[in-house]
Scaffold this motif. Structure first.
Motif, PDB file in Angstrom:
ATOM      1  N   ILE A 127       0.882  -1.167   0.000  1.00 23.98           N
ATOM      2  CA  ILE A 127       0.000   0.000   0.000  1.00 23.98           C
ATOM      3  C   ILE A 127       0.915   1.211   0.000  1.00 23.98           C
ATOM      4  O   ILE A 127       1.710   1.400   0.925  1.00 23.98           O
ATOM      5  CB  ILE A 127      -0.932   0.022   1.225  1.00 23.98           C
ATOM      6  N   ALA A 128       0.854   1.990  -1.047  1.00 16.43           N
ATOM      7  CA  ALA A 128       1.758   3.123  -1.198  1.00 16.43           C
ATOM      8  C   ALA A 128       1.363   4.262  -0.268  1.00 16.43           C
ATOM      9  O   ALA A 128       0.188   4.424   0.070  1.00 16.43           O
ATOM     10  CB  ALA A 128       1.756   3.602  -2.653  1.00 16.43           C
ATOM     11  N   PRO A 129       2.332   5.070   0.155  1.00 16.85           N
ATOM     12  CA  PRO A 129       2.006   6.233   0.993  1.00 16.85           C
ATOM     13  C   PRO A 129       1.208   7.265   0.211  1.00 16.85           C
ATOM     14  O   PRO A 129       1.417   7.461  -0.985  1.00 16.85           O
ATOM     15  CB  PRO A 129       3.386   6.777   1.389  1.00 16.85           C
ATOM     16  N   ASN A 130       0.281   7.927   0.896  1.00 19.11           N
ATOM     17  CA  ASN A 130      -0.610   8.882   0.248  1.00 19.11           C
ATOM     18  C   ASN A 130      -0.896  10.012   1.233  1.00 19.11           C
ATOM     19  O   ASN A 130      -1.434   9.781   2.314  1.00 19.11           O
ATOM     20  CB  ASN A 130      -1.915   8.183  -0.164  1.00 19.11           C
TER      21      ASN A 130
ATOM     22  N   TYR B 244       0.309   9.250   6.816  1.00 23.49           N
ATOM     23  CA  TYR B 244       1.308   9.039   5.764  1.00 23.49           C
ATOM     24  C   TYR B 244       2.194   7.872   6.192  1.00 23.49           C
ATOM     25  O   TYR B 244       3.077   8.009   7.054  1.00 23.49           O
ATOM     26  CB  TYR B 244       2.143  10.295   5.555  1.00 23.49           C
ATOM     27  N   CYS B 245       1.954   6.713   5.612  1.00 16.34           N
ATOM     28  CA  CYS B 245       2.709   5.510   5.926  1.00 16.34           C
ATOM     29  C   CYS B 245       2.567   4.565   4.741  1.00 16.34           C
ATOM     30  O   CYS B 245       1.805   4.824   3.809  1.00 16.34           O
ATOM     31  CB  CYS B 245       2.196   4.842   7.198  1.00 16.34           C
ATOM     32  N   TYR B 246       3.332   3.484   4.751  1.00 15.87           N
ATOM     33  CA  TYR B 246       3.149   2.468   3.723  1.00 15.87           C
ATOM     34  C   TYR B 246       3.273   1.078   4.315  1.00 15.87           C
ATOM     35  O   TYR B 246       3.799   0.902   5.423  1.00 15.87           O
ATOM     36  CB  TYR B 246       4.104   2.665   2.548  1.00 15.87           C
ATOM     37  N   LEU B 247       2.738   0.121   3.598  1.00 16.14           N
ATOM     38  CA  LEU B 247       2.694  -1.253   4.081  1.00 16.14           C
ATOM     39  C   LEU B 247       3.262  -2.186   3.027  1.00 16.14           C
ATOM     40  O   LEU B 247       2.951  -2.048   1.833  1.00 16.14           O
ATOM     41  CB  LEU B 247       1.247  -1.648   4.404  1.00 16.14           C
ATOM     42  N   LEU B 248       4.102  -3.105   3.454  1.00 12.68           N
ATOM     43  CA  LEU B 248       4.582  -4.186   2.594  1.00 12.68           C
ATOM     44  C   LEU B 248       3.944  -5.480   3.058  1.00 12.68           C
ATOM     45  O   LEU B 248       3.873  -5.757   4.261  1.00 12.68           O
ATOM     46  CB  LEU B 248       6.116  -4.309   2.673  1.00 12.68           C
ATOM     47  N   ASN B 249       3.492  -6.266   2.105  1.00 10.00           N
ATOM     48  CA  ASN B 249       2.864  -7.543   2.418  1.00 10.00           C
ATOM     49  C   ASN B 249       3.544  -8.630   1.599  1.00 10.00           C
ATOM     50  O   ASN B 249       3.489  -8.611   0.363  1.00 10.00           O
ATOM     51  CB  ASN B 249       1.362  -7.499   2.102  1.00 10.00           C
ATOM     52  N   ILE B 250       4.227  -9.556   2.253  1.00 12.20           N
ATOM     53  CA  ILE B 250       4.973 -10.621   1.588  1.00 12.20           C
ATOM     54  C   ILE B 250       4.185 -11.923   1.663  1.00 12.20           C
ATOM     55  O   ILE B 250       3.961 -12.462   2.752  1.00 12.20           O
ATOM     56  CB  ILE B 250       6.368 -10.815   2.218  1.00 12.20           C
TER      57      ILE B 250
ATOM     58  N   TYR C 119       6.290   3.608   9.237  1.00  8.35           N
ATOM     59  CA  TYR C 119       5.710   4.905   9.565  1.00  8.35           C
ATOM     60  C   TYR C 119       6.708   5.873  10.190  1.00  8.35           C
ATOM     61  O   TYR C 119       6.403   7.054  10.354  1.00  8.35           O
ATOM     62  CB  TYR C 119       4.530   4.713  10.525  1.00  8.35           C
ATOM     63  N   ARG C 120       7.890   5.403  10.542  1.00 10.66           N
ATOM     64  CA  ARG C 120       8.872   6.288  11.168  1.00 10.66           C
ATOM     65  C   ARG C 120       9.487   7.230  10.133  1.00 10.66           C
ATOM     66  O   ARG C 120       9.508   6.944   8.946  1.00 10.66           O
ATOM     67  CB  ARG C 120       9.958   5.471  11.855  1.00 10.66           C
TER      68      ARG C 120
ATOM     69  N   ARG D 172      12.259   8.766  -4.771  1.00 13.31           N
ATOM     70  CA  ARG D 172      10.909   8.938  -4.246  1.00 13.31           C
ATOM     71  C   ARG D 172      10.564   7.811  -3.278  1.00 13.31           C
ATOM     72  O   ARG D 172      11.026   6.683  -3.436  1.00 13.31           O
ATOM     73  CB  ARG D 172       9.888   8.977  -5.389  1.00 13.31           C
ATOM     74  N   THR D 173       9.736   8.102  -2.307  1.00  8.80           N
ATOM     75  CA  THR D 173       9.363   7.103  -1.305  1.00  8.80           C
ATOM     76  C   THR D 173       8.714   5.886  -1.948  1.00  8.80           C
ATOM     77  O   THR D 173       8.945   4.746  -1.541  1.00  8.80           O
ATOM     78  CB  THR D 173       8.406   7.724  -0.274  1.00  8.80           C
ATOM     79  N   GLU D 174       7.891   6.113  -2.985  1.00  8.38           N
ATOM     80  CA  GLU D 174       7.221   4.998  -3.663  1.00  8.38           C
ATOM     81  C   GLU D 174       8.240   4.049  -4.301  1.00  8.38           C
ATOM     82  O   GLU D 174       8.070   2.834  -4.262  1.00  8.38           O
ATOM     83  CB  GLU D 174       6.253   5.534  -4.725  1.00  8.38           C
TER      84      GLU D 174
END
Length: 391
Positions: free
Chosen positions: A91-94, A100-106, A129-130, A143-145
């Motif tokens: 889930i990209a940061p928006n 404002y955070c992002y999630l990785l799912n493996i 989120y840090r 870029r963060t993405e």
């Protein structure tokens, strides 16, 4: 909304263009087949020229390790075996979301065949989120993405090694990933950024090497042209393949660029029968100089539905028995998956974050923020408005 009436007017021109491209592609393919036959007898000379002038050649090309006419039937896989695979999603940061955070799912998959053992079908989510996670890459102009996708690559490899080593038993085991083991994007990264991505990947590969678990990258619809570029050495009209002197601008039309945009898979589709693999190649991508003893080898395999590119580290390619058995396990996976490895497909299904999952993630986050005493929690007016329509 897409206006199909207006779109239909453009279809005729598109179809005519594709017809012309198909005819030109057939001509290029016939030319490539002829050059391939001519290369059979001069393969060693071409390899010598390639090695001698490698620092002067400006296009990516691979080195054939076996005769170019190699066509080997892949062995039937053993009935008792294990296949491990991972894949990732995010889930990209928006800035318009509630935080404002992002999630990785493996996604993690372990399939045991003929062993009466339960499979593993799950995923490992991680939230970032840090400040150092969100803005660290800005110092390198990334870029963060983009940084998020690079972090995902490292996580997939680390999780795969842990999963494979845990699942390994007496039965043969294969670890698979979707896509290339050659991380081309690393070439553009600054040294500090690269050192945060590549070392964990190589360490994970070493763990699988020590456990004698072959690692394999599976590329469907591969766009690579390293094999075709090897034939450019034969098509070169200059005394030596010194691109820096004779053809410094590779973007222009050069004498040896007669096959482009023909891909390796197009040529090998005319050479291989279902269940066969072509010659083994060593990639000469410059980024592989950082891989040490884990440089990447590849071959093309007719899996029945397509020509797939199979990539393995050097330690797998040099172990003939391991490599042959891994190819057999891979082909079995493709057959079980009706044209695509079932373990990789299931890993993707476990990893993918759908719209409902994303909504539940932000709903859970919102509850936690309210519980922590934060006020005015919600999406931006822009985001809220885009989710509805008055039309």
């Amino acid at each position: 909304m897409l206006d199909l009436t207006k779109l239909a007017r453009q279809m005729q021109g598109l179809s005519q263009h594709l017809s012309l491209e198909a005819a030109a592609s057939r001509q290029r393919l016939e030319l490539a087949q002829q050059h391939l036959k001519n290369a059979y007898n001069s393969q060693q000379d071409l390899v010598d020229r390639q090695e001698k002038w490698r620092d002067r050649i400006l296009f990516a090309n691979a080195t054939p390790i076996e005769p170019l006419e190699t066509c080997i039937d892949i062995s039937v896989p053993p009935k008792v075996h294990t296949v491990v695979a991972t894949d990732g999603s995010q889930i990209a940061p928006n800035h318009h979301e509630i935080a404002y955070c992002y999630l990785l799912n493996i996604g993690r998959v372990v399939l045991h065949y003929g062993q009466n053992r339960h499979p593993v079908l799950d995923s490992l989510p991680e939230v970032f989120y840090r400040q150092e996670d969100l803005y660290m890459s800005r110092q390198w102009g990334i870029r963060t993405e983009e940084w998020m996708s690079f972090r995902r690559t490292a996580s997939e490899a680390t999780v795969l090694a842990e999963l494979a080593c845990e699942a390994k038993g007496e039965a043969p085991t294969l670890a698979m990933v979707d896509g290339s083991l050659i991380y081309w994007f690393l070439e553009q990264l600054p040294l500090d950024a690269r050192d945060r991505i590549l070392p964990p990947v190589l360490e994970a590969w070493k763990q699988m090497r020590d456990a004698q678990i072959p690692l394999m990258g599976y590329l469907s619809a591969a766009r690579n042209i390293e094999g075709m570029n090897f034939l450019r050495l034969l098509a070169c009209t200059h005394p030596v393949p010194d691109c820096l002197t004779f053809c410094p601008n590779q973007l222009e039309k050069v004498p040896c660029k007669i096959f482009e945009p023909l891909r390796d898979t197009a040529l090998w589709s005319t050479q291989l029968q279902p269940g066969q693999r072509g010659p083994l190649w060593r990639s000469n991508a410059r980024i592989l100089e950082l891989y040490g003893e884990q440089t990447i080898y590849f071959c093309y395999v007719h899996v029945g539905t397509e020509i797939a590119r199979i990539e393995v580290p050097q330690w797998v390619a040099e172990n003939t028995a391991m490599f042959d058995q891994a190819l057999g396990l891979m082909l079995g996976q493709v057959q079980k998956g009706y044209g695509y490895p079932v373990a990789i497909a299931e890993a993707h299904n476990q990893a993918v974050v759908r719209g409902g999952d994303k909504a539940r993630f932000f709903a859970l986050l919102e509850r936690q923020m309210i519980k922590a005493g934060l006020r005015n929690v919600g999406t931006s007016y822009k985001e809220a408005r885009k989710r509805g329509s008055i039309a």
